[in-house]
Design a protein around this motif. Structure first.
Motif, mmCIF file in Angstrom:
data_model
loop_
_atom_site.group_PDB
_atom_site.id
_atom_site.type_symbol
_atom_site.label_atom_id
_atom_site.label_comp_id
_atom_site.label_asym_id
_atom_site.label_seq_id
_atom_site.Cartn_x
_atom_site.Cartn_y
_atom_site.Cartn_z
ATOM 1 N N GLY A 234 0.810 -1.208 0.000
ATOM 2 C CA GLY A 234 0.000 0.000 0.000
ATOM 3 C C GLY A 234 0.846 1.261 0.000
ATOM 4 O O GLY A 234 0.427 2.290 0.496
ATOM 5 N N LEU A 235 2.044 1.160 -0.538
ATOM 6 C CA LEU A 235 2.923 2.334 -0.537
ATOM 7 C C LEU A 235 3.038 2.883 -1.940
ATOM 8 O O LEU A 235 3.073 2.132 -2.913
ATOM 9 C CB LEU A 235 4.328 1.932 -0.070
ATOM 10 N N SER A 238 5.871 9.585 -5.138
ATOM 11 C CA SER A 238 6.050 10.246 -6.423
ATOM 12 C C SER A 238 7.344 11.041 -6.394
ATOM 13 O O SER A 238 7.656 11.720 -5.425
ATOM 14 C CB SER A 238 4.861 11.168 -6.679
ATOM 15 N N LEU A 255 15.237 3.961 -4.447
ATOM 16 C CA LEU A 255 14.535 3.122 -3.480
ATOM 17 C C LEU A 255 15.016 3.358 -2.064
ATOM 18 O O LEU A 255 14.255 3.294 -1.112
ATOM 19 C CB LEU A 255 14.703 1.641 -3.857
ATOM 20 N N LEU A 258 13.287 6.058 -0.075
ATOM 21 C CA LEU A 258 11.857 5.981 0.195
ATOM 22 C C LEU A 258 11.598 5.012 1.336
ATOM 23 O O LEU A 258 12.020 3.854 1.274
ATOM 24 C CB LEU A 258 11.126 5.503 -1.062
ATOM 25 N N PRO A 259 10.925 5.478 2.355
ATOM 26 C CA PRO A 259 10.726 4.595 3.511
ATOM 27 C C PRO A 259 9.818 3.416 3.172
ATOM 28 O O PRO A 259 8.888 3.549 2.393
ATOM 29 C CB PRO A 259 10.072 5.505 4.558
ATOM 30 N N GLY A 260 10.151 2.309 3.747
ATOM 31 C CA GLY A 260 9.246 1.162 3.704
ATOM 32 C C GLY A 260 9.492 0.196 2.581
ATOM 33 O O GLY A 260 8.933 -0.895 2.563
ATOM 34 N N LEU A 261 10.344 0.585 1.626
ATOM 35 C CA LEU A 261 10.511 -0.300 0.471
ATOM 36 C C LEU A 261 11.593 -1.341 0.699
ATOM 37 O O LEU A 261 11.709 -2.290 -0.061
ATOM 38 C CB LEU A 261 10.836 0.524 -0.777
ATOM 39 N N LEU A 262 12.407 -1.152 1.731
ATOM 40 C CA LEU A 262 13.511 -2.081 1.930
ATOM 41 C C LEU A 262 13.171 -3.170 2.946
ATOM 42 O O LEU A 262 13.932 -4.091 3.133
ATOM 43 C CB LEU A 262 14.755 -1.323 2.395
ATOM 44 N N SER A 263 12.039 -3.035 3.602
ATOM 45 C CA SER A 263 11.706 -4.025 4.608
ATOM 46 C C SER A 263 11.296 -5.330 3.927
ATOM 47 O O SER A 263 10.969 -5.343 2.755
ATOM 48 C CB SER A 263 10.599 -3.503 5.514
ATOM 49 N N GLN A 293 -3.831 2.476 -9.679
ATOM 50 C CA GLN A 293 -4.291 3.725 -10.274
ATOM 51 C C GLN A 293 -3.183 4.739 -10.386
ATOM 52 O O GLN A 293 -2.112 4.574 -9.812
ATOM 53 C CB GLN A 293 -5.442 4.289 -9.433
ATOM 54 N N HIS A 295 -2.811 7.549 -9.138
ATOM 55 C CA HIS A 295 -2.350 8.201 -7.905
ATOM 56 C C HIS A 295 -1.537 7.265 -7.029
ATOM 57 O O HIS A 295 -1.147 7.631 -5.933
ATOM 58 C CB HIS A 295 -3.520 8.820 -7.137
ATOM 59 N N GLY A 297 -2.460 4.365 -5.730
ATOM 60 C CA GLY A 297 -3.241 3.460 -4.908
ATOM 61 C C GLY A 297 -3.615 2.209 -5.686
ATOM 62 O O GLY A 297 -3.736 2.233 -6.904
ATOM 63 N N THR A 298 -3.785 1.135 -4.962
ATOM 64 C CA THR A 298 -4.193 -0.110 -5.591
ATOM 65 C C THR A 298 -5.531 -0.520 -5.017
ATOM 66 O O THR A 298 -5.780 -0.331 -3.835
ATOM 67 C CB THR A 298 -3.187 -1.226 -5.267
ATOM 68 N N ARG A 299 -6.384 -1.049 -5.862
ATOM 69 C CA ARG A 299 -7.617 -1.591 -5.316
ATOM 70 C C ARG A 299 -7.979 -2.857 -6.060
ATOM 71 O O ARG A 299 -7.616 -3.024 -7.231
ATOM 72 C CB ARG A 299 -8.747 -0.575 -5.417
#
Lengths: 775, 1129
Positions: A234-235, A238, A255, A258-263, A293, A295, A297-299
């Protein structure tokens, strides 16, 4: 409304040049790449490298040469091929793994010919692994082997890729210009490239290093931004990426920042990607389709009934009209994009099916207009259009139906053809384009502005009526609305021929909204009251003609439907009876030869009287008025007779006196009628002066006396000097004297020769003796 | 790589863009769509940027420090003019036509004051502002042609009187049309209108029209000062149509007309910029017939102008085009000496220098931009060969350049360079060069140290540019060394923080500088990688480092304190920059990285306490460069774990005695800073936020370290936040430490003792939960964290541990607590505090969230609602954390946030906030359960809707409707349906039912709700098939057989909406399918008898209406037909 998905055959491929080869290729290999040209006229089929016999086929519908190329096994074959969205003529670009790019064009000379060839990665050593064409740009992912000695796929080579872009634009008649190479990303893993109309999606592939296979990138060149997204987490972030300004990113830096992508995370398990205008569709192995999408977001869009079987089977995804279409093997499933609901599932007769994007708007053929926005589906059986159609029959009448029904009548009138037109025929015939156009306008599509200007008033009225109906149904007691409706309708009807339906409609209006209808008539006939209490009209005669027109023999309207004049009279009779006689009177005046008063049919007053009901049931006063005002001798006599019966002497006399000098005969008839009464009883005595005035001037005293004698009651017995008590006194000479004097005087006055003693003989100073009074 | 084309002509000069002002603009927040730059002016000291929001930013050009922010409430800033003879004055015109003159009071360190506000031009558009060259007087011109002058008292002389004695505004003249440009020189004012130019002697009040021929349009005119020495009269140049220019003497007489049309047919010269490679297109264009909107005198001999296409620089006296380059969409240009500041139409500002070709190459070399330097050389090889200054650009420099180029990629370039080197003539002959008339006037000497010293031949020469500043020959050798080293420090950021500004140098370069700032001696040295430093320099460096420790640490703290004056050098901060928004423009960051790291590892050992940590950090950073480590979370954790052990060692070992040395001095310094800060109240410091934090941190350290130094470190680690660094850390190292520490936090590597060999944490060894560990980690290393990123990481990695968030906020609070704004924020009501926050705290400050927290703690929900204005600096995810105890309050925030968007964007905006997707249901559940009517009033005992209960008001009904209308998958939609049903939110339930094709259910409920309006209007739900109508009619029938519905909620039914009964529905039916078909359907259902007179009557009218519509259709058909035929014809 329940819709049904349809597959409509657009073409069985025989319209394409090289149809046989086309069918063969489509049916033969599910891994073949299929692309449609922006104008929808060309199809491109390419077997990927590594296939048994790499082949390229470009087939075109209608005139236009096909292109067929084969590369012997062992020789490099194109990695991918794209149509270029150039308006002037079709062109395509072929890209080889080595970085060779060839632009081919058709149209100028016979067949397809190469226009240009370029090395995308000069210097050698690089290998193109993926390529995409995006709105005047060519983007590719190349593997650079400058440093790493190891074979591709080794860990060291995993991040030796670059994503580069060059602009690709038409220049001149037969050439293209490739811009400079910009590196968008370096030190990145192998990415697959997919392009939608505005965005480029960089997606992980099977060979992408697992540690970054959860990340995908969306580059929007228009915005100069790149979106880094990890859909499972959910990350999304831009970052700016505008090669025009010299931007470039090191993938590692990107990468790491950007926080959260390396976990720790697990790679995206995606079976099929599909770029759409709404975003990127992802079909995973569980059969769930998600949408990434713009923006970031994924749905989840929905879950298919069937999940893909392993990574092998083919799948194709596409969207149209808010619907997701997914072909998995030989099943086509249609899901609602808004609610994820399965709308339809169809089993196809083949599993070699490709979904094609709809042609670019503005470039499609005339015949494809109606399939606008729908997906196209290519199989060996032909080219189909996937779309929604409203089921027949269950549909309720709509504006569209009205249009076609009316159009039938409209064209029937203009048609020389004997056969009856039907709405269905019009719906699917291309001869008559107006109904189609109008139906679409009424459904909310905007017409060309010139047409809109022409239709503006009508459209406004039409919508006004829709609103009116809604108000009416809602119980809104807004009378003004209906009044306006009735007025407009009456005004319109009075402009028509007023036969058949129109007459019936007029009747309806008068029944439903009499006041308003009469008001409209009043206006149409321009009725005005003059100083004498009479009606006047300035309406042109043809309006009156329509109003007064009677029923032609053989064309009697059905029961209950009145001709206009009767209708008006009836209405007037209900609303304001006292206006009926002047109206009829006016109508009679307006009548011209051949119609109305002068016509062969019933006189107007009779028609008016007929509206009032059967003889005897009519309101007497009104009947009298009508008869009197009709101006017809018979009618007047009838009226006077009735008055006499009712002993309304005043009115009877007035009626006689009201007649102008133009109708002396009628006048004398009335006089005679009244004289008879005068002879028989004394109740008229009080009105003697008026009777005297009524006396025709040319009547000689002798004639008067003769007349009197005929009316005098027979002598039953000998005359008695005194009447019996209770009996009427008889006519006396004293009474007669005034009448006789009148005849005489009038004779003198009007006589051509005046006696020289006239003034002596006639002594005005001596009034006639007063008649005896009744006791 | 393509072969670089050679520019055939010998151009002496070129426009170069050595730095991008984008980071500056973005730091000033002038790059948003909300706010942009609207006007520009420049003086020797300032770059003044006026914004659309009415703010004027004054940026000290030296180091690009943001010094002052002057706000105006009278609209956007339309014009700015800096007083050129006194940097302390600036004039501003706003879009409402007010002209404000400011005195900045910089020298006295006072607050800027408005000296004069003129409303003379109120309501008009001020189109030109211009300062007198001698006295304090501003000329103002507007679009109606009025020109006025504002004369000011010099407050320095008569400060007290200034407030009372004001010279009135003097109207000079009114010209026939809009004033295009004003210029002033020696008592004369030059006014350019749309039709012609006027000259005005302001003393004798005499006017002249210049020339006879009028023109029409925006054409500028400027003075061209005479040569000081030659005693030559100044000239005037006036733009004329068709690329012409009048040369006019100082009395306004036209001397000659110059025509530049043909000369401009040459192709444009590339702008040398780091953004892209220079391009040159040989094909000469056609002659250009241009009109020049403004003329500016530039660099002694030149006149500059521009069009929408490019910048043009002429040497008008020689009728020569110096150059023209394509620079698009220029709105305005401000010029100072050879520097150009271009304001573009989109609000961007670019900074160009007019510079000689060889100087340009020189500078590129100095920065190690080998590729660009090589390209420029090749492109301009004719100029380079012709250049007399080949002593600067010697063959061996080119050789060195060649050697720096990568052979693989730049083969062509190298061969081109080789050719160029071959073409170099012997040096002697080069002296007789064919340079153009305005070659620069420097000579140069080479020092023993290897420094090239460029010496100005003439005082007052303006042909030089910033960092190549001139050194007086009077400098002693010793001082040169000092400067050299300090320069070296500056260039090697890892050795020291690289933040020595000019002021630092002043302190230990005891030479009396000349007061003219124009002549300021900047430290100058070229780090010449192609020459080994001379022994003397090395020795000096060692000596410096030996003696530097104490000085350095104190100085460091001092430097950090004076951070507003710190010099930010974007090019040295490549790493950090790339972490920020834009890509660093370095073409070969790799090489630079390694170079820097080498430096890190080799400072003299005795000075650095962090030696070990430094090495470990460098090692870790190098490892992180390897994608196979970076993108493999196990190995990444290993690296971090390893590094963390070093970090722990360093900071655990640390006794604070070392720091206490510095305490006194730092205290002193700090107080100074505070004083300065106070005196500069209202001045926004928008420096790099890191440094801001540092400064804040150090301010904090005054009290903090004072008490901390008596504590044992362990104790302090447990209870207290380590807000500030216990000792100075070089900024390069600091950046790396910040990154690694933050990564540790993010990846849950919190303790070096936990060996996660098998990939999972051995909990038996560790009593503490990761949550507690994280809190401890935060406290221990707070000073090292990259706060913004740490905040994001906490939200991601510790989303279920509110205590971690709370701890983080505690830390931020401590950090902010000494900030005056924080103190001030404790007072006043909510609007006051919000205003303060808005004005004083930059939106990108990591402390913003603390202020938000404080506001929330004080004002609760209403504070949350007002925090929406800080979106996206404060995100919904922050708010969730903020009020995790009261989720209901989050909803209030969300609701306000969504409502703050325009109606049509709300849905998509909400959707973009809904990540992950599961939030939809969570937020929906929250929204339907808050501020909702009691369930007894929405449904009866059987769970059916009560009549009219859909009309009940729900606090968040709009939000709920947005949420349920968003596209989602089937399961989510079904869940939403259930939620709406179970809580009785019938409007939403109906929407969902119909979307999911559960129409039967929907109609059943509509009948229960008993409101016809649900089926009417454009958004009504109306049956679409005959079957559905039948269904609806049956539902009504069966309803009427049930006992009568309870009274509606709002009292009597008659007031409420019209009820759903047979009659009403029959009417609707009649409308939908026509009266006749309706009638038959009703008969079929056996309902015909229940209908009233009204129904019949309504049907009659409906029939009429339909007929009328048909008639309209007929007439429209006719028109359509006619139209289509006419189209075909």
């Amino acid at each position: 409304m329940k819709r049904s998905g349809t597959l409509r055959l657009l073409s069985d491929l025989s319209a394409f040049g090289g149809a046989a080869r086309l069918r063969e290729l489509v049916a033969g290999d599910s891994a073949v790449r299929v692309r449609g040209s922006p104008d929808g006229r060309h199809l491109l089929l390419l077997r990927p490298p590594g296939a048994v016999a790499p082949q390229l086929l470009v087939a075109s519908r209608g005139p236009g040469a096909e292109l067929e190329r084969a590369w012997p096994a062992g020789q490099p074959s194109p990695l991918d091929a794209f149509f270029l969205p150039w308006p002037a003529r079709p062109a395509l670009v072929l890209v080889w793994e080595s970085g060779l790019a060839e632009v081919w064009g058709a149209g100028v000379g016979p067949g397809w010919r190469p226009l240009q060839s370029t090395e995308l990665c000069p210097g050698g050593g690089a290998r193109v692994v993926a390529v995409a064409a995006l709105r005047g740009r060519l983007v590719w992912c190349e593997e650079r082997q400058a440093r790493a000695e190891g074979p591709s796929g080794s860990p060291a080579a995993a991040f030796s890729h670059c994503v580069c872009v060059r602009t690709l634009e038409p220049s001149g008649e037969a050439s293209t210009s490739l811009g400079r190479t910009h590196v968008l990303l370096h030190h990145c893993p192998a990415f697959g490239l997919l392009a939608s109309c505005r965005q480029l999606f960089l997606v992980p592939t099977a060979t992408t290093w697992p540690g970054v296979a959860h990340v995908l990138l969306i580059w929007s060149p228009g915005k100069g931004k790149v979106m880094v997204a990890a859909p499972r987490l959910g990350l999304s972030y831009s970052k700016s990426l505008n090669p025009g300004r010299g931007d470039t990113w090191d993938f590692r830096t990107l990468l790491r920042g950007l926080p959260g992508l390396l976990s720790p995370r697990e790679p995206l398990a995606v079976h099929t990607w599909a770029p759409t205008p709404q975003g990127l569709l992802l079909l995973d192995f569980g059969g769930t389709v998600s949408l990434l999408q713009s923006h970031g977001g994924t749905r989840a869009v929905g879950t298919l009934q069937e999940a893909p079987v392993g990574p092998w089977g083919s799948a194709a995804l596409g969207t149209f009209q808010g619907t997701l279409a997914c072909v998995l093997g030989s099943t086509l499933e249609l899901l609602d994009m808004g609610s994820g609901q399965l709308l339809e599932r169809k089993v196809l007769s083949t599993d070699r099916v490709h979904l094609l994007e709809p042609p670019a708007p503005g470039m499609e053929d005339e015949e494809e207009l109606e399939t606008r926005g729908n997906l196209r589906l290519l199989s060996a059986l032909g080219l189909f259009c996937v779309g929604w159609e409203a089921p027949q029959g269950v549909e309720l009448p709509s504006a569209k139906d009205l249009v076609f029904e009316e159009a039938c009548g409209y064209y029937q009138r203009r048609s020389l053809r004997g056969a009856q037109l039907t709405p269905e025929e019009l719906r699917h015939s291309s001869t008559f384009r107006a109904p189609q156009a109008l139906a679409s306008i009424l459904q909310g599509h905007l017409p060309p502005s010139a047409l809109l200007t022409m239709l503006r008033t009508e459209l406004r009225d039409y919508r006004g009526l829709e609103q009116l109906k809604a108000q009416l149904v809602a119980g809104d007691d807004e009378e003004a609305g209906w009044t306006e409706l009735a007025e407009q309708e009456v005004a319109r009807l009075l402009r028509t021929e007023l036969i058949g339906d129109q007459l019936a409609q007029l009747n309806t209006v008068f029944q439903a909204l009499p006041t308003a209808a009469w008001g409209a008539t009043l206006r149409a006939l321009q009725l005005q009251l003059d100083g004498n209490g009479k009606l006047r009209s300035q309406a042109p005669p043809d309006v009156w003609k329509k109003v007064l027109g009677g029923i032609t023999a053989g064309k009697e309207p059905p029961n209950g439907i009145l001709p206009p004049f009767e209708l008006l009279c009836q209405c007037l009779c209900q609303l304001e009876p006292r206006w009926l006689p002047p109206f009829v009177e006016l109508a009679q005046q307006q009548g011209g030869p051949g119609w109305g008063a002068g016509g062969p049919g019933l006189p107007l007053y009779r028609r008016a009287l007929a509206v009032l009901g059967e003889e005897g049931t009519r309101p007497e006063a009104l009947e009298l008025e009508l008869l009197l005002s009709s101006g017809r001798p018979k009618a007047v006599l009838q009226a006077v007779g009735q008055l006499v019966q009712k002993e309304q002497w005043d009115r009877a006399l007035d009626a006689g006196l009201a007649l102008g000098p133009s109708s002396p005969l009628l006048r004398s008839e009335i006089f005679k009628l009244l004289l008879a009464e005068f002879a028989q009883h004394r109740r008229l005595d009080a009105h003697l002066p008026l009777l005297c005035r009524l006396c025709p001037p040319e009547l000689a005293p002798a004639e008067l006396l003769l007349l009197l004698r005929t009316y005098l009651p027979d002598e039953v017995g000998p005359p008695t000097p005194f009447p019996e008590p209770g009996a009427e006194p008889p006519l006396t000479v004293g009474l007669l004297k005034a009448l006789l004097e009148q005849t005489g005087a009038q004779g003198w006055l009007s006589g051509p020769v005046l006696s020289p003693y006239e003034d002596i003989l006639w002594d005005p100073s001596t009034p006639p003796p007063t008649p005896p009074r009744d006791l | 790589m393509a072969f670089v084309p050679v520019i055939p002509e010998s151009y002496s000069h070129v426009l170069a863009e050595f730095e991008s002002l984008d980071p500056l603009l973005s730091a000033l927040r002038l790059d948003s769509s909300r706010l942009k730059c609207t006007s520009i002016a420049v003086s020797r000291k300032w770059l003044a940027l006026g914004s659309s929001g009415g703010g004027l930013h004054l940026i000290q050009k030296e180091g690009w420090k943001h010094r002052l922010f002057l706000s105006h409430r009278e609209g956007a800033i339309s014009q700015v003019a800096c007083c050129l003879h006194d940097d302390d004055y600036v004039a501003v015109a706003t879009s409402q036509g007010l002209v404000v003159v400011w005195e900045l009071n910089q020298e006295r360190r006072g607050k800027p004051e408005q000296m004069y506000v003129s409303s003379e031009h109120k309501g008009r558009r001020v189109t030109a502002l211009c300062w007198d060259t001698a006295i304090l007087r501003v000329f103002v011109g507007d679009h109606a042609g009025k020109v006025s002058a504002i004369k000011l008292n010099t407050s320095k002389q008569a400060k007290a009187a200034a407030a009372f004695v004001m010279f009135p505004v003097q109207t000079i003249t009114t010209v026939d049309s809009c004033v295009v440009q004003l210029d002033y020189l020696d008592g004369r004012l030059l006014i350019s209108s749309l039709t012609r130019s006027f000259l005005c002697d302001t003393e004798r009040e005499k006017f002249w029209k210049i020339g006879n021929k009028e023109r029409d349009g925006e054409y500028g005119a400027c003075f061209f000062p005479g040569r000081c020495s030659g005693g030559q009269q100044p000239l005037i140049y006036c733009a004329r149509p068709g690329s012409r220019m009048w040369e006019v003497n100082f009395d306004g007489e036209v001397i000659s007309t110059h025509q530049f049309k043909k000369l401009l047919s040459l192709p444009p010269l590339p702008v040398i910029t780091l953004r892209s490679e220079p391009q040159y297109d040989h094909t000469a264009g056609s002659s250009q017939s241009l009109s020049f909107p403004k003329l500016l005198h530039l660099s002694e001999h030149c006149v500059l102008t521009w069009t929408e296409r490019g910048i043009y620089i002429f040497i008008p006296q020689n009728v020569q085009v110096l150059l023209w380059s394509e620079v698009k969409d220029i709105q305005d240009v401000a010029v100072c000496r050879n520097e150009l500041f271009c304001l573009h139409l989109n609000g961007k500002v670019s900074h160009l220098s007019l510079i000689s070709v060889e100087r340009c190459v020189e500078r590129l070399l100095r920065r190690g931009l080998w590729n660009l330097a090589a390209r420029t050389c090749c492109l301009f090889q004719n100029s380079v060969i012709a250049s007399r200054a080949r002593k600067t650009l010697t063959a061996d420099k080119l050789e060195h350049l060649k050697s720096q180029l990568d052979h693989g990629t730049y083969n062509d370039l190298i061969s081109q360079l080789e050719e160029l080197i071959l073409k170099f003539e012997p040096l002697d002959s080069a002296c007789s060069s064919r340079r153009s008339s305005i070659s620069s006037h420097e000579s140069f000497s080479i020092l023993d140290s290897g420094i090239y010293r460029i010496i100005s031949s003439r005082r007052g020469s303006q042909s030089d540019e910033d960092s190549c500043s001139l050194h007086s020959q009077t400098l002693s050798e010793d001082e040169r060394f000092k400067e050299f080293t300090s320069q070296q420090e500056e260039d090697l950021p890892d050795q020291c923080c690289g933040s020595h500004g000019n002021e630092d140098n002043v302190s230990h370069a005891p030479v009396m500088f000349e007061t003219d700032k124009n002549e300021t001696f900047l430290p100058f040295g070229i780090p010449l990688p192609f020459r080994s430093p001379s022994p003397l320099v090395s020795l000096q460096a060692v000596k410096e480092s030996v003696s530097s420790f104490v000085r350095k640490t104190t100085e460091k703290i001092g430097t950090l304190h004076t951070s507003p004056d710190l010099k930010v050098r974007p090019e040295l901060r490549g790493d950090e920059q790339s972490c920020e928004e834009d890509v660093s423009s370095d073409t070969c960051p790799k090489e630079e990285d390694t170079e820097e790291e080498k430096e890190v590892t080799s400072p003299p050992p005795e000075e650095d306490r962090f030696q070990e940590l430094k090495v470990a950090t460098a090692e870790a950073m190098t490892k992180l460069q390897d994608p196979l480590v970076l993108f493999e979370s196990e190995s990444l954790r290993m690296v971090l774990q390893e590094w963390l052990s070093h970090l722990e060692k360093t900071f655990a070992m640390k006794d604070f005695s070392g720091v206490s040395d510095t305490d006194n001095s730092s205290m002193k310094l700090n107080q100074d800073v505070l004083l300065v800060n106070e005196s500069k109240k209202g001045i926004l410091d928008e420096d790099n936020e890191k440094e801001k934090r540092d400064s804040l941190g150090n301010e904090e350290s005054v009290d903090k370290t004072a008490c901390e130094c008596v504590r044992s470190p362990r104790e302090s680690l447990d209870d207290l936040f380590q807000i500030c660094s216990p000792c100075a850390i070089a900024s390069g190292l600091r950046n790396d430490l910040a990154e690694l520490t933050t990564l540790c936090l993010e990846l849950n590597v919190l303790n070096s003792k936990i060996k996660s060999t098998s990939g999972h944490v051995d909990h038996t060894l560790q009593q503490y939960s990761p949550e507690i560990l994280a809190c401890q980690f935060l406290k221990k290393y707070f000073f090292l964290l990259n706060l913004k990123r740490a905040k994001e990481s906490i939200k991601l990695s510790y989303s279920n541990s509110p205590s971690v968030w709370d701890t983080f906020i505690e830390g931020l609070k401590e950090m902010a607590s000494s900030n005056p704004v924080y103190m001030e924020m404790e007072k006043g009501d909510l609007p006051t505090r919000l205003k303060l926050l808005d004005d004083e705290v930059p939106f990108d400050s990591p402390l913003l969230v603390v202020y938000a927290t404080r506001l929330y703690e004080k004002f609760g929900e209403s504070a949350l609602r007002s925090l929406i204005k800080f979106f996206p600096s404060i995100l919904p995810s922050d708010i969730i954390q903020l009020c995790h105890h009261h989720p209901a309050e989050f909803l209030a925030y969300l609701d306000s946030l969504v409502k703050s968007r325009p109606e049509d964007q709300r849905s998509s905006f909400l959707e973009s906030l809904l990540q992950p997707e599961s939030l939809r249901l969570d937020w929906l559940l929250l929204a339907v359960s808050l501020d909702a009517p009691p369930s007894t009033s929405t449904m009866d005992d059987e769970g059916y809707p009560r009549p009219h209960s859909h009309l009940l008001s729900w606090g968040y009904s709009q939000l709920i409707l947005h949420l349920i209308k968003l596209p989602a998958d089937f399961i989510t939609k079904e869940k939403m349906t259930d939620i709406c049903r179970s809580c009785g939110f019938w409007p939403g339930y109906l929407i969902l039912c119909l979307e999911l094709e559960r129409r039967r259910e929907a109609f059943t409920n509509i009948v229960y709700l008993n409101d016809m309006s649900l089926m009417e209007g454009d958004n009504g739900w109306i049956p679409e098939t005959v079957e559905e109508w039948k269904l609806l009619l049956h539902l009504i029938q069966s309803k009427s057989t049930r006992p009568a519905p309870q009274e509606s909620l709002n009292g009597s039914l008659s007031d409420g909406p019209s009820p759903i009964n047979v009659e009403n529905v029959a009417l609707l039916l009649a409308k939908a399918m026509g009266p006749d078909r309706a009638w038959s359907l009703l008969q079929e259902c056996g309902l015909a008898l229940e209908l009233s007179e009204k129904f019949t009557r309504t049907c009659d009218i409906l029939r009429i209406a339909e007929k009328r519509q048909r008639a309209l259709i007929q007439s429209m058909l006719e028109k359509c037909d006619r139209f289509l035929w006419s189209q075909q014809a």
